[in-house]
Each structure stands twice: as structure tokens, then as C-alpha cells.
Write a protein that holds these residues in place. Structure first.
Motif, PDB file in Angstrom:
ATOM      1  N   SER A 125       0.818  -1.196   0.000  1.00  0.00           N
ATOM      2  CA  SER A 125       0.000   0.000   0.000  1.00  0.00           C
ATOM      3  C   SER A 125       0.848   1.239   0.000  1.00  0.00           C
ATOM      4  O   SER A 125       2.044   1.146   0.014  1.00  0.00           O
ATOM      5  CB  SER A 125      -0.903  -0.030   1.218  1.00  0.00           C
ATOM      6  N   ALA A 126       0.175   2.417   0.107  1.00  0.00           N
ATOM      7  CA  ALA A 126       0.885   3.687   0.148  1.00  0.00           C
ATOM      8  C   ALA A 126      -0.035   4.873   0.363  1.00  0.00           C
ATOM      9  O   ALA A 126      -1.211   4.718   0.301  1.00  0.00           O
ATOM     10  CB  ALA A 126       1.667   3.853  -1.136  1.00  0.00           C
ATOM     11  N   MET A 127       0.544   6.125   0.562  1.00  0.00           N
ATOM     12  CA  MET A 127      -0.194   7.372   0.783  1.00  0.00           C
ATOM     13  C   MET A 127       0.624   8.637   0.606  1.00  0.00           C
ATOM     14  O   MET A 127       1.790   8.568   0.426  1.00  0.00           O
ATOM     15  CB  MET A 127      -0.726   7.505   2.196  1.00  0.00           C
ATOM     16  N   ALA A 128      -0.055   9.791   0.813  1.00  0.00           N
ATOM     17  CA  ALA A 128       0.598  11.103   0.681  1.00  0.00           C
ATOM     18  C   ALA A 128      -0.323  12.237   1.103  1.00  0.00           C
ATOM     19  O   ALA A 128      -1.039  12.054   2.027  1.00  0.00           O
ATOM     20  CB  ALA A 128       1.138  11.259  -0.709  1.00  0.00           C
ATOM     21  N   ALA A 129      -0.358  13.476   0.451  1.00  0.00           N
ATOM     22  CA  ALA A 129      -1.078  14.619   1.035  1.00  0.00           C
ATOM     23  C   ALA A 129      -1.883  15.442   0.056  1.00  0.00           C
ATOM     24  O   ALA A 129      -1.461  15.670  -1.054  1.00  0.00           O
ATOM     25  CB  ALA A 129      -0.084  15.538   1.733  1.00  0.00           C
ATOM     26  N   PRO A 130      -3.045  15.948   0.507  1.00  0.00           N
ATOM     27  CA  PRO A 130      -3.848  16.825  -0.336  1.00  0.00           C
ATOM     28  C   PRO A 130      -3.282  18.236  -0.333  1.00  0.00           C
ATOM     29  O   PRO A 130      -2.486  18.591   0.522  1.00  0.00           O
ATOM     30  CB  PRO A 130      -5.212  16.796   0.361  1.00  0.00           C
TER      31      PRO A 130
ATOM     32  N   ASP B 243     -17.199  14.663  16.673  1.00  0.00           N
ATOM     33  CA  ASP B 243     -17.580  16.077  16.645  1.00  0.00           C
ATOM     34  C   ASP B 243     -16.614  16.860  15.754  1.00  0.00           C
ATOM     35  O   ASP B 243     -15.568  16.358  15.345  1.00  0.00           O
ATOM     36  CB  ASP B 243     -17.672  16.667  18.054  1.00  0.00           C
ATOM     37  N   ALA B 244     -16.968  18.093  15.441  1.00  0.00           N
ATOM     38  CA  ALA B 244     -16.204  18.903  14.487  1.00  0.00           C
ATOM     39  C   ALA B 244     -14.746  19.056  14.903  1.00  0.00           C
ATOM     40  O   ALA B 244     -13.846  19.009  14.052  1.00  0.00           O
ATOM     41  CB  ALA B 244     -16.863  20.266  14.313  1.00  0.00           C
ATOM     42  N   ALA B 245     -14.484  19.247  16.184  1.00  0.00           N
ATOM     43  CA  ALA B 245     -13.098  19.419  16.646  1.00  0.00           C
ATOM     44  C   ALA B 245     -12.289  18.147  16.407  1.00  0.00           C
ATOM     45  O   ALA B 245     -11.120  18.208  15.994  1.00  0.00           O
ATOM     46  CB  ALA B 245     -13.067  19.804  18.123  1.00  0.00           C
ATOM     47  N   ASP B 246     -12.898  16.976  16.647  1.00  0.00           N
ATOM     48  CA  ASP B 246     -12.196  15.709  16.411  1.00  0.00           C
ATOM     49  C   ASP B 246     -11.935  15.482  14.924  1.00  0.00           C
ATOM     50  O   ASP B 246     -10.881  14.976  14.539  1.00  0.00           O
ATOM     51  CB  ASP B 246     -12.983  14.539  16.986  1.00  0.00           C
ATOM     52  N   VAL B 247     -12.893  15.864  14.080  1.00  0.00           N
ATOM     53  CA  VAL B 247     -12.715  15.725  12.632  1.00  0.00           C
ATOM     54  C   VAL B 247     -11.580  16.639  12.162  1.00  0.00           C
ATOM     55  O   VAL B 247     -10.730  16.238  11.369  1.00  0.00           O
ATOM     56  CB  VAL B 247     -14.024  16.024  11.880  1.00  0.00           C
ATOM     57  N   THR B 248     -11.545  17.864  12.674  1.00  0.00           N
ATOM     58  CA  THR B 248     -10.479  18.809  12.317  1.00  0.00           C
ATOM     59  C   THR B 248      -9.122  18.260  12.741  1.00  0.00           C
ATOM     60  O   THR B 248      -8.147  18.333  11.984  1.00  0.00           O
ATOM     61  CB  THR B 248     -10.740  20.181  12.962  1.00  0.00           C
ATOM     62  N   GLU B 249      -9.045  17.684  13.931  1.00  0.00           N
ATOM     63  CA  GLU B 249      -7.775  17.118  14.409  1.00  0.00           C
ATOM     64  C   GLU B 249      -7.373  15.896  13.581  1.00  0.00           C
ATOM     65  O   GLU B 249      -6.199  15.712  13.266  1.00  0.00           O
ATOM     66  CB  GLU B 249      -7.860  16.767  15.890  1.00  0.00           C
ATOM     67  N   PHE B 250      -8.341  15.058  13.216  1.00  0.00           N
ATOM     68  CA  PHE B 250      -8.057  13.932  12.326  1.00  0.00           C
ATOM     69  C   PHE B 250      -7.436  14.447  11.031  1.00  0.00           C
ATOM     70  O   PHE B 250      -6.385  13.956  10.596  1.00  0.00           O
ATOM     71  CB  PHE B 250      -9.335  13.144  12.009  1.00  0.00           C
ATOM     72  N   ARG B 251      -8.083  15.415  10.406  1.00  0.00           N
ATOM     73  CA  ARG B 251      -7.593  15.945   9.130  1.00  0.00           C
ATOM     74  C   ARG B 251      -6.175  16.497   9.270  1.00  0.00           C
ATOM     75  O   ARG B 251      -5.318  16.256   8.434  1.00  0.00           O
ATOM     76  CB  ARG B 251      -8.562  17.031   8.639  1.00  0.00           C
ATOM     77  N   ARG B 252      -5.904  17.223  10.348  1.00  0.00           N
ATOM     78  CA  ARG B 252      -4.578  17.799  10.576  1.00  0.00           C
ATOM     79  C   ARG B 252      -3.533  16.689  10.696  1.00  0.00           C
ATOM     80  O   ARG B 252      -2.493  16.714  10.031  1.00  0.00           O
ATOM     81  CB  ARG B 252      -4.576  18.671  11.834  1.00  0.00           C
ATOM     82  N   GLN B 253      -3.813  15.691  11.520  1.00  0.00           N
ATOM     83  CA  GLN B 253      -2.846  14.616  11.750  1.00  0.00           C
ATOM     84  C   GLN B 253      -2.655  13.737  10.517  1.00  0.00           C
ATOM     85  O   GLN B 253      -1.519  13.389  10.160  1.00  0.00           O
ATOM     86  CB  GLN B 253      -3.282  13.748  12.933  1.00  0.00           C
ATOM     87  N   VAL B 254      -3.739  13.376   9.864  1.00  0.00           N
ATOM     88  CA  VAL B 254      -3.631  12.472   8.717  1.00  0.00           C
ATOM     89  C   VAL B 254      -2.969  13.184   7.536  1.00  0.00           C
ATOM     90  O   VAL B 254      -2.142  12.596   6.837  1.00  0.00           O
ATOM     91  CB  VAL B 254      -5.004  11.860   8.364  1.00  0.00           C
ATOM     92  N   ASP B 255      -3.300  14.455   7.330  1.00  0.00           N
ATOM     93  CA  ASP B 255      -2.607  15.196   6.274  1.00  0.00           C
ATOM     94  C   ASP B 255      -1.097  15.245   6.552  1.00  0.00           C
ATOM     95  O   ASP B 255      -0.289  15.122   5.627  1.00  0.00           O
ATOM     96  CB  ASP B 255      -3.171  16.612   6.134  1.00  0.00           C
ATOM     97  N   ALA B 256      -0.715  15.405   7.808  1.00  0.00           N
ATOM     98  CA  ALA B 256       0.715  15.395   8.161  1.00  0.00           C
ATOM     99  C   ALA B 256       1.326  14.014   7.889  1.00  0.00           C
ATOM    100  O   ALA B 256       2.459  13.910   7.407  1.00  0.00           O
ATOM    101  CB  ALA B 256       0.912  15.797   9.613  1.00  0.00           C
ATOM    102  N   LEU B 257       0.582  12.951   8.162  1.00  0.00           N
ATOM    103  CA  LEU B 257       1.070  11.599   7.854  1.00  0.00           C
ATOM    104  C   LEU B 257       1.255  11.426   6.347  1.00  0.00           C
ATOM    105  O   LEU B 257       2.252  10.869   5.887  1.00  0.00           O
ATOM    106  CB  LEU B 257       0.106  10.539   8.382  1.00  0.00           C
TER     107      LEU B 257
ATOM    108  N   ARG C 227       1.850  13.807   4.111  1.00  0.00           N
ATOM    109  CA  ARG C 227       3.015  14.601   3.696  1.00  0.00           C
ATOM    110  C   ARG C 227       4.316  13.886   4.081  1.00  0.00           C
ATOM    111  O   ARG C 227       5.282  13.880   3.310  1.00  0.00           O
ATOM    112  CB  ARG C 227       2.963  16.005   4.295  1.00  0.00           C
ATOM    113  N   MET C 228       4.351  13.302   5.280  1.00  0.00           N
ATOM    114  CA  MET C 228       5.527  12.553   5.721  1.00  0.00           C
ATOM    115  C   MET C 228       5.786  11.379   4.783  1.00  0.00           C
ATOM    116  O   MET C 228       6.920  11.115   4.383  1.00  0.00           O
ATOM    117  CB  MET C 228       5.306  12.064   7.162  1.00  0.00           C
TER     118      MET C 228
END
Length: 169
Positions: A16-21, A38-52, A54-55
Motif C-alpha cells: 500500500s501507500a499514501m501522501a497529502a492533499p 464532533d467537528a473538533a475531532d474531525v479537524t484534528e483527524f484531518r490535521r494529523q492524517v494530512d501530516a502523515l 506529507r511525511m
């Protein structure tokens, strides 16, 4: 398909594999009518996963399989492609990634996301750009599975097939 592209597709059809929007991209819509975070958890998910993502993209660019395997995936992650042969655990992931990071750079484009309290999944286009410039780029449709451990999102694995979501260029 050239030999190197066929090799990448073959390896990824067992890994498998991944990257960033793009930074300005709108959040992907939630899937279905399942309970959502909730919205705050979704925002934190997006922040962390986008960083993953990009990494992971940066690690592909450096031919760095270890960073991907050790920082993106759980120890017991599972992946499989159209061949149906699962790759299970970091040791197996590492063996696969050591070959594929040399073949292409990648970019992940989230398409549709569901975030629960401690688990999430995300459909994405996983775009591969061969390092051999004589080869054409190609895309996998991927389903990433995430879990929250000690407040951090990490991938428990993924599944993929050759193709892309329509209208997602």
C-alpha cells in the motif's frame, strides 16, 4: 506498462501507500449515516492524517521505507490489492516498501472520509509518479483504515486497486 511500472503495480498490489492533499483543499465529505466524531475531532483527524500523508510523500522522495513503515503504520497493519495476497505487519511492509520507494514518488488525494471517535477510514486517489521519467504516472484507488492510539491517528492498513475516482483531477 513498462517493467518498472509493472513492478511498482505488482508490489503495491501486495502492499500500500499514501501522501497529502493540497493545503487549500476542502475537507472530504463524511460517508453514510454512521455516528460521526464532533467537528473538533474531525479537524484534528484531518490535521494529523494530512501530516502523515506529507511525511509519507517526503519519505518516498528520499527512498526512505523505514520512516513510512515505522511512522505511518501500526505494527500489525494489513494491506492487500487486487491479487488478494495480504501483507501483514511491519516486517513484511518494510520488505515491500524497500523496493517500491525507489520506483515512484506519490501524492494522496482524499476523496471521502468517515471519522468516528477512535476509528476512521478514508477513500483516496493514490497517485504514483515514476522516478523514471520515461514512464507515465498512474493512480490507485485506496481505502485507508485509521485508529486513534494515545491521541494520535495511525494507519492500521489499507486496500487498493488500479484506477481513480471519477472527476477528481
Amino acid at each position: 506498462m513498462s517493467k518498472s511500472i509493472a513492478m511498482l503495480a505488482s508490489v503495491l498490489l501486495g502492499l500500500s501507500a499514501m501522501a497529502a492533499p493540497a493545503a487549500a483543499a476542502a475537507p472530504a465529505p463524511a460517508i453514510g449515516d454512521l455516528p460521526k466524531a464532533d467537528a473538533a475531532d474531525v479537524t484534528e483527524f484531518r490535521r494529523q492524517v494530512d501530516a502523515l500523508y506529507r511525511m509519507k510523500e517526503a519519505a518516498f522522495a528520499r527512498d526512505d521505507a523505514d520512516t513510512i513503515v515505522d511512522r505511518f503504520y501500526t505494527r500489525d497493519s494489513i494491506t492487500f490489492g487486487p491479487d488478494g495476497k495480504p501483507v501483514i505487519g511491519r516486517d513484511a511492509f518494510r520488505k515491500e516498501y524497500q523496493g517500491i520507494v525507489r520506483i515512484a514518488n506519490v501524492k494522496v488525494e482524499p476523496i471521502a472520509t468517515h471519522v468516528g471517535k477512535d476509528a476512521a477510514w478514508e477513500w483516496a486517489n493514490f497517485r504514483a509518479f515514476p522516478k523514471d521519467k520515461t514512464q507515465k504516472p498512474f493512480t490507485f484507488i485506496m481505502l485507508f483504515v485509521f485508529a486513534k492510539k494515545d491521541g494520535q491517528w495511525v494507519s492500521g492498513g489499507d486496500a487498493y486497486t488500479v484506477g481513480e475516482f471519477p472527476g477528481s483531477h
